[in-house]
Design an enzyme around this catalytic site. Structure first.
Site, short mmCIF file in Angstrom:
data_model
loop_
_atom_site.label_atom_id
_atom_site.label_comp_id
_atom_site.label_asym_id
_atom_site.label_seq_id
_atom_site.Cartn_x
_atom_site.Cartn_y
_atom_site.Cartn_z
CB THR A 162 57.91 114.23 48.17
OG1 THR A 162 56.91 115.09 48.66
CG2 THR A 162 58.78 113.75 49.31
NE ARG A 208 50.19 119.94 53.77
CZ ARG A 208 50.90 119.05 53.09
NH1 ARG A 208 52.16 119.29 52.80
NH2 ARG A 208 50.36 117.93 52.69
CB VAL A 209 53.68 120.47 59.10
CG1 VAL A 209 54.69 119.33 59.17
CG2 VAL A 209 54.30 121.76 59.60
N GLY A 210 53.37 118.73 56.18
CA GLY A 210 52.93 117.46 55.60
C GLY A 210 53.50 116.28 56.38
N GLY A 262 53.20 111.82 47.96
CA GLY A 262 51.76 111.88 47.75
C GLY A 262 51.08 112.62 48.89
N1 ASP Z 1 53.95 114.11 50.86
C1 ASP Z 1 54.19 115.48 50.58
C2 ASP Z 1 53.34 116.34 51.45
O1 ASP Z 1 52.19 116.02 51.66
C3 ASP Z 1 53.97 115.90 49.19
C4 ASP Z 1 54.23 114.90 48.12
O2 ASP Z 1 54.83 113.89 48.32
O3 ASP Z 1 53.87 115.13 46.99
O4 ASP Z 1 53.82 117.37 51.85
#
Ligand code: ASP
Length: 351
Positions: A199, A227-229, A251
């Protein structure tokens, strides 16, 4: 009162944060001292964004233009396979992107989630904020909104990410009808990115002391479609309080969704913690709350990583992760653009 009338009236009255009563916090704890912008803070994959945003702000650019312009460079870059065009797809091989922006002076925000076929979700998120009465649009509706604003629809899957996805699909199970091809460079990339969370987050404090933040991502690779993060969720993947500071995260998004981590970081800064201490405190909270057995190593520690980035109104910055991050975060200010070390709770994950 209709929204337009309300906006007109409040504008005419000059109602801004100065005239509104503080909501339960003494004025002194809301004011973290004189702002010292411009300052930009960006996650480890965003050097180019930091340089772009800092330059824009030093030339008097508007804070959202600066940070969104910065992350757009990363969204457009197919070499970064965690964001925008060329981001890793979901389990169906379709790229679904999440992004949000938050603007300190208006305390307004916009986001898009699980949007397909549009390479610059951060720009669309800004339009949701500025050109609609909503904060979050998802899926098909988000795409239609983007197309109405002239964004072209395109295939975001590159040959490289298609081959990594195919490798994932073929090696998923020996009970299905897909046969794995030979071990090759894509097998290597798959090992690296199988549990990828990637990200870009960028926050900035401008010369007037105004803050803004943006987070944009292709999310968890090979996720379940839909899926929504945390990235498009205000308070989870980013948060801004113009009187206090801004925070963002990369993350495992699920950990931020259940802890509202970025909101909490800003609240810790409001209580007087430095950005770095606030980030570390939230890492501790996530570890404390992490009860599900499939998310714990044998020693009880999380089997995932989360990293945070924060800047306060005084222009101080900090970053921290649960585990020692493999790289630092980027800061741009009067001293130029440089990579700073992240704090962390634990040296490394149990293998
Ligand atoms: N935080 C993002 C998510 O969970 C992914 C990431 O930051 O690596 O979609």
């Amino acid at each position: 009162m209709k929204r337009r009338e309300f906006l007109k009236k409040t504008a005419a009255l000059g109602i801004g944060s100065a005239l509104l009563p503080a909501t339960g916090f003494p004025e002194s704890s809301r004011d973290q001292g004189a702002a010292k912008g411009p300052v930009v803070i960006v996650s480890g994959n965003g050097e180019v964004a930091a340089r772009h945003a800092l330059k824009q702000l030093q030339q008097g650019g508007e804070v959202l233009d600066a940070i969104i312009g910065g992350v757009t460079l990363v969204e457009d870059n197919p070499e970064d396979i965690t964001v925008g065009y060329g981001g890793l797809p979901n389990e169906d091989g379709v790229v679904q992107l999440d992004a949000a922006v938050m603007h300190g002076p208006t305390h307004n925000a916009g986001g898009v989630a699980a949007i397909e076929g549009i390479r610059n979700p951060a720009k669309v998120a800004r339009l949701v904020m500025e050109r609609s009465d909503h904060v979050l649009l998802v899926g098909e509706g988000a795409k239609r909104f983007a197309k109405a604003h002239g964004f072209p629809e395109e295939n975001l899957l590159t040959d490289k990410t298609r081959k990594i996805w195919l490798k994932w699909k073929e090696t998923l199970s020996d009970q299905d009808k897909w046969f794995p091809g030979p071990d090759d460079e894509y097998s290597e990339l798959l090992r690296e990115y199988r549990h990828n969370y990637g990200t870009i987050h960028c926050s900035a404090l401008d010369a007037n002391g105004d803050l803004a933040a943006v987070t944009t991502t292709s999310g968890l690779s090979f996720k379940i479609p839909g899926r929504v993060g945390d990235s498009p969720i205000i308070g989870a993947g980013l948060y801004v309080d113009n009187a206090v500071g801004a925070a963002g995260s990369t993350g495992r998004g699920e950990a931020n969704l259940t802890n509202l981590s970025c909101f909490m970081i800003v609240e810790f800064m409001r209580m007087g913690k430095s950005p770095q201490e606030a980030c570390l405190e939230v890492c501790r909270r996530i570890v404390d709350h992490n009860r599900l057995p499939h998310l714990r190593h044998k020693d009880g520690r999380p089997n995932f990583g989360v990293n945070f980035y924060a800047v306060n109104r005084a222009g101080e910055t900090g970053g921290a992760g649960i585990y020692r991050p493999s790289r630092g975060y980027w800061v741009g200010d009067a001293k130029g653009v440089r990579e700073l070390e992240m704090g962390y709770l634990f040296e490394r994950r149990e293998e």
